[in-house]
Design an enzyme around this catalytic site. Structure first.
Site, PDB file in Angstrom:
ATOM      1  N   HIS A  81       0.830  -1.206   0.000  1.00 55.53           N
ATOM      2  CA  HIS A  81       0.000   0.000   0.000  1.00 55.53           C
ATOM      3  C   HIS A  81       0.870   1.262   0.000  1.00 55.53           C
ATOM      4  O   HIS A  81       0.769   2.110  -0.890  1.00 55.53           O
ATOM      5  CB  HIS A  81      -0.933  -0.014   1.221  1.00 55.53           C
ATOM      6  CG  HIS A  81      -1.861   1.152   1.276  1.00 55.53           C
ATOM      7  ND1 HIS A  81      -3.180   1.080   0.911  1.00 55.53           N
ATOM      8  CD2 HIS A  81      -1.656   2.445   1.636  1.00 55.53           C
ATOM      9  CE1 HIS A  81      -3.751   2.274   1.044  1.00 55.53           C
ATOM     10  NE2 HIS A  81      -2.846   3.121   1.490  1.00 55.53           N
ATOM     11  N   GLU A  82       1.742   1.359   0.997  1.00 52.93           N
ATOM     12  CA  GLU A  82       2.581   2.563   1.095  1.00 52.93           C
ATOM     13  C   GLU A  82       3.565   2.615  -0.070  1.00 52.93           C
ATOM     14  O   GLU A  82       3.884   3.696  -0.575  1.00 52.93           O
ATOM     15  CB  GLU A  82       3.309   2.601   2.449  1.00 52.93           C
ATOM     16  CG  GLU A  82       2.383   2.572   3.677  1.00 52.93           C
ATOM     17  CD  GLU A  82       1.316   3.662   3.700  1.00 52.93           C
ATOM     18  OE1 GLU A  82       1.530   4.724   3.087  1.00 52.93           O
ATOM     19  OE2 GLU A  82       0.242   3.425   4.318  1.00 52.93           O
ATOM     20  N   HIS A 121       1.891   4.320  -2.924  1.00 55.09           N
ATOM     21  CA  HIS A 121       1.941   5.785  -2.784  1.00 55.09           C
ATOM     22  C   HIS A 121       3.335   6.302  -3.178  1.00 55.09           C
ATOM     23  O   HIS A 121       3.471   7.307  -3.866  1.00 55.09           O
ATOM     24  CB  HIS A 121       1.682   6.191  -1.329  1.00 55.09           C
ATOM     25  CG  HIS A 121       0.239   6.150  -0.906  1.00 55.09           C
ATOM     26  ND1 HIS A 121      -0.733   6.897  -1.533  1.00 55.09           N
ATOM     27  CD2 HIS A 121      -0.389   5.475   0.087  1.00 55.09           C
ATOM     28  CE1 HIS A 121      -1.902   6.674  -0.924  1.00 55.09           C
ATOM     29  NE2 HIS A 121      -1.726   5.812   0.052  1.00 55.09           N
ATOM     30  N   GLU A 132      -4.687   7.292  -3.646  1.00 53.79           N
ATOM     31  CA  GLU A 132      -5.184   6.059  -3.046  1.00 53.79           C
ATOM     32  C   GLU A 132      -5.385   4.977  -4.107  1.00 53.79           C
ATOM     33  O   GLU A 132      -5.268   3.790  -3.823  1.00 53.79           O
ATOM     34  CB  GLU A 132      -6.486   6.359  -2.286  1.00 53.79           C
ATOM     35  CG  GLU A 132      -6.816   5.416  -1.162  1.00 53.79           C
ATOM     36  CD  GLU A 132      -5.770   5.330  -0.059  1.00 53.79           C
ATOM     37  OE1 GLU A 132      -4.915   6.220   0.071  1.00 53.79           O
ATOM     38  OE2 GLU A 132      -5.808   4.325   0.661  1.00 53.79           O
TER      39      GLU A 132
END
Ligand code: ZN
Length: 536
Positions: free
Chosen positions: A276-277, A280, A306
Site C-alpha cells: 500500500h505505502e 503511494h 489512493e
C-alpha cells in the site's frame, strides 16, 4: 515590471521562485512531522507543535501574499487560454486554485481551527481510550466536535460552494468533485455491494485463517516487507521504511520518499501495508524532476493517490499470481506455521471477508461501506441535518443498515477515526474513489499488458515476480502527469471515461464468487466484461 509586454518571463520566474519557497517550507514541515511520528521522544511534543505552527503560519502568509495574486493574474492574462497540458500553464492554473482557496480563509479562522482541532483531538484520544461496552465518553468529546463542525461550516461560507457546504471541503481532497456527484457514485456502490455482502455472509463456506494469527516473529515479517518493496521497484537509494503507530508515506523531494509500516500479530498485514505505502511512494518517485519544487510536484488528488496504493495492495497483492511467487518464500520463512498450508489455502485466507465494525481492519468487499457511512454522516453534519449529540445513534444505525454489525462500544464505533477531531471533513470519499479507480486502471493495464495477470504453468508477469512493466505503465499513464491535471481530466485520459463503480463490482464478483461458491444475480452485470464470466 510595470511595462505590459516583456514581463512574461520575469513574472513566470518570480512565480516559480515563490512557489519553490512555499514548497520548501511545506516539505520542511513534513520532515518535522515524519520525525514526530517515528523517532521523536515524547518530551519533544510541545516544542515540535510550536515549530510546526510557525511554519504553517509562514506557509499561509506566503500562499496569500497579494504579490502572488498579481503574478498569477498577469500570467493568466498573457497566456490566455491556459493549456493545462503545458507545464508553465498548468502551474499558473493550479496556483490560481490554491491561491483563491487560501485567500478566502480569514487568518483568525485558521488560528481558531488549529486551536480547536488540537483540543478536540486530545478530547477524542481520552474519550476513545475510556469508552468500553456499557460506558461511552462520547459526551466528553461532543462539545469539542460541535465547535469543530461550527468552524468547518464557517469555513464553507468563507470558501463558497456551488450546492452544499460539504463541496467546499471535498474540493480540497478531490478538486472539482461535488458532494452530489460523490453521493450518486457512492449510493450506487453501496447498492451494488449489498447483494454480494449478503451472499458472502450467507455462504456455508468458512475460510480458515488461524494460521495467519498470533505471529510473534516481527523481524521476519519486516524482512519480507523490505523484499516485496524492493521487488515492486521501491528505490531504497531514495527512500526508507521506518516504524510508526499508523503507516503513512511522505515525500520530502523526489529523491527522498519515505514510508512507514508497523508490525502486527497478523502474518500478512505488514506485507500488504508495504504494498500500500509502496504504491503511494511509486507515485511520488514517478513525478518528473522538472516539476520538482513547484506546486505540481504531487499527485492529482487524494483519490488518485489512493488508487495507486490500492492497486498494488489489492489488485496485485490480493491476487493468486502474486502469491504463486511469494507464498513459497513465505513458507520457507515461517515453516512452523505454513508447512502444512497450501498456496490455495493461503490465498483464500488473505482474502477472507468478514464484516467488522472497524474500518482499518475491513476487507476489500466491505471497506467501501465504512466510507459510505462516514460520507453520509459528515455531509449531514456540515449541512446542519444532523446534530453532534445524535451522531453515535446515527452511526450505529448506519453500521447495522450497511454492514449488518453493531459496534460493542463507541471506541469501535463513532470514536474509531481521527479525521473529524482533526477537522478533516471531506477526506473519507477519497478512500472509496481510490478503490474504484484502482480497478479501472488495472483493467486498462491488463488490456495493454497481455499476460500481466495470468496464472497457470508458465505464469504471467506478476506470477514471475516481474513488476517493472506494470510500474512503467502506471508511470507513463498517471505518475508522469504530476499535479498538472484535475482528477477527472486525468481519469478520462487514462481510461477514456469517468470514474464508475461498476468495474469494481464486476471485479469483486469475479474474484469472490469462486471463493464463496456464489452465483451472481444475472441482470446486474455490465455488458463490458461478459468474456470474463466464469474466469477467475
Ligand atoms: Zn493510502
Amino acid at each position: 515590471m510595470s511595462s505590459p509586454q516583456p514581463c512574461s518571463r520575469p513574472s513566470l520566474e518570480e512565480l516559480k521562485i515563490r512557489l519553490g519557497e512555499i514548497y520548501d517550507l511545506q516539505r520542511a514541515s513534513a520532515v518535522l512531522s515524519w520525525d514526530q511520528q517515528t523517532y521523536m521522544p515524547k518530551g519533544g511534543a510541545a516544542a515540535r507543535g510550536e515549530q510546526r505552527a510557525t511554519l504553517s503560519g509562514l506557509i499561509h502568509q506566503r500562499s496569500t501574499d497579494p504579490r502572488l495574486g498579481e503574478l498569477i493574474a498577469r500570467l493568466e492574462e498573457e497566456n490566455s487560454p491556459l493549456d493545462p497540458e503545458q507545464d508553465d500553464h498548468a502551474m499558473v492554473r493550479m496556483a490560481r486554485r490554491t491561491y483563491e482557496r487560501n485567500r478566502r480563509i480569514p487568518e483568525e479562522l485558521i488560528r481558531q481551527l488549529t486551536l480547536k482541532t488540537s483540543l478536540a483531538r486530545e478530547a477524542w484520544v481520552e474519550a476513545r481510550a475510556a469508552s468500553v461496552p456499557g460506558r461511552s465518553l462520547f459526551g466528553h468529546f461532543a462539545p469539542y466536535l460541535t465547535e469543530v463542525v461550527r468552524l468547518k461550516r464557517e469555513q464553507s461560507e468563507a470558501l463558497g460552494y456551488p450546492e452544499s457546504p460539504y463541496d467546499a471541503h471535498l474540493d480540497y481532497f478531490e478538486p472539482g468533485l461535488l458532494a452530489s456527484q460523490a453521493a450518486i457514485l457512492l449510493d450506487r456502490l453501496a447498492e451494488g455491494l449489498r447483494p454480494l455482502v449478503e451472499a458472502i455472509t450467507a455462504s456455508s463456506i468458512q475460510i480458515e485463517t488461524t494460521f495467519l494469527e498470533d505471529v510473534r516473529d516481527g523481524e521476519k515479517q519486516w524482512a519480507i516487507s523490505l523484499e516485496i518493496l524492493q521487488a515492486i521497484g521501491y528505490d531504497f537509494q531514495r527512500g526508507r521504511q521506518d516504524r510508526s503507530a499508523h503507516p503513512f508515506t511522505t515525500a520530502f523531494s523526489g529523491g527522498d520518499v519515505r514510508i512507514t509500516n508497523r508490525l502486527s500479530s497478523r502474518l500478512e498485514t505488514p506485507l500488504f501495508t508495504a504494498l500500500h505505502e509502496g504504491g503511494h511512494a511509486l507515485y511520488h518517485f514517478g513525478i518528473p524532476c522538472r516539476l520538482e519544487r513547484s506546486n505540481l510536484a504531487s499527485g492529482s488528488s487524494y483519490g488518485l493517490h489512493e488508487s495507486q496504493s490500492r492497486l498494488w495492495e489489492n489488485l496485485v497483492g490480493g491476487s493468486r499470481p502474486f502469491w504463486a511467487f511469494w507464498f513459497p518464500r513465505l513458507a520457507k520463512a515461517f515453516p512452523e506455521r505454513l508447512a502444512t498450508v497450501s498456496e490455495d489455502s493461503f490465498y483464500r485466507a488473505v482474502n477472507a471477508v468478514r464484516p467488522s465494525p472497524i474500518r482499518v481492519e475491513a476487507d476489500e468487499v466491505t471497506y467501501n461501506l465504512h466510507i459510505v457511512l462516514r460520507f453520509q454522516l459528515e455531509q449531514a453534519l456540515l449541512e446542519g441535518r444532523l446534530a453532534v449529540k445524535d451522531l453515535p445513534s446515527a452511526w450505529n444505525e448506519g453500521m447495522v443498515r450497511l454492514l449488518g454489525v453493531m459496534p460493542r462500544d463507541d471506541a469501535e464505533g463513532v470514536l474509531q477515526d481521527v479525521h473529524w477531531s482533526s477537522g478533516q471533513f471531506g477526506y473519507f470519499p477519497s478512500y472509496a474513489l481510490g478503490n474504484l479507480l484502482a480497478v479501472q486502471f488495472f483493467n486498462c493495464a491488463l488490456h495493454d499488458l497481455p499476460g500481466l495477470n495470468s496464472s497457470g504453468s508458465t505464469g504471467g508477469l506478476i506470477a514471475r515476480g516481474e513488476y517493472a512493466p506494470l510500474r512503467q505503465w502506471l508511470h507513463d499513464r498517471i505518475h508522469s502527469w504530476g499535479g498538472k491535471l484535475l482528477p477527472d481530466e486525468l481519469v478520462r485520459k487514462v481510461i477514456g471515461g469517468p470514474i464508475d463503480s461498476q468495474p469494481f463490482l464486476d471485479y469483486l464478483w469475479d474474484k469472490y464468487a469462486p471463493l464463496y461458491g456464489l452465483q451472481r444475480p444475472p441482470a446486474k452485470r455490465s455488458g463490458l466484461k461478459i468474456s470474463h464470466l466464469g474466469g477467475e
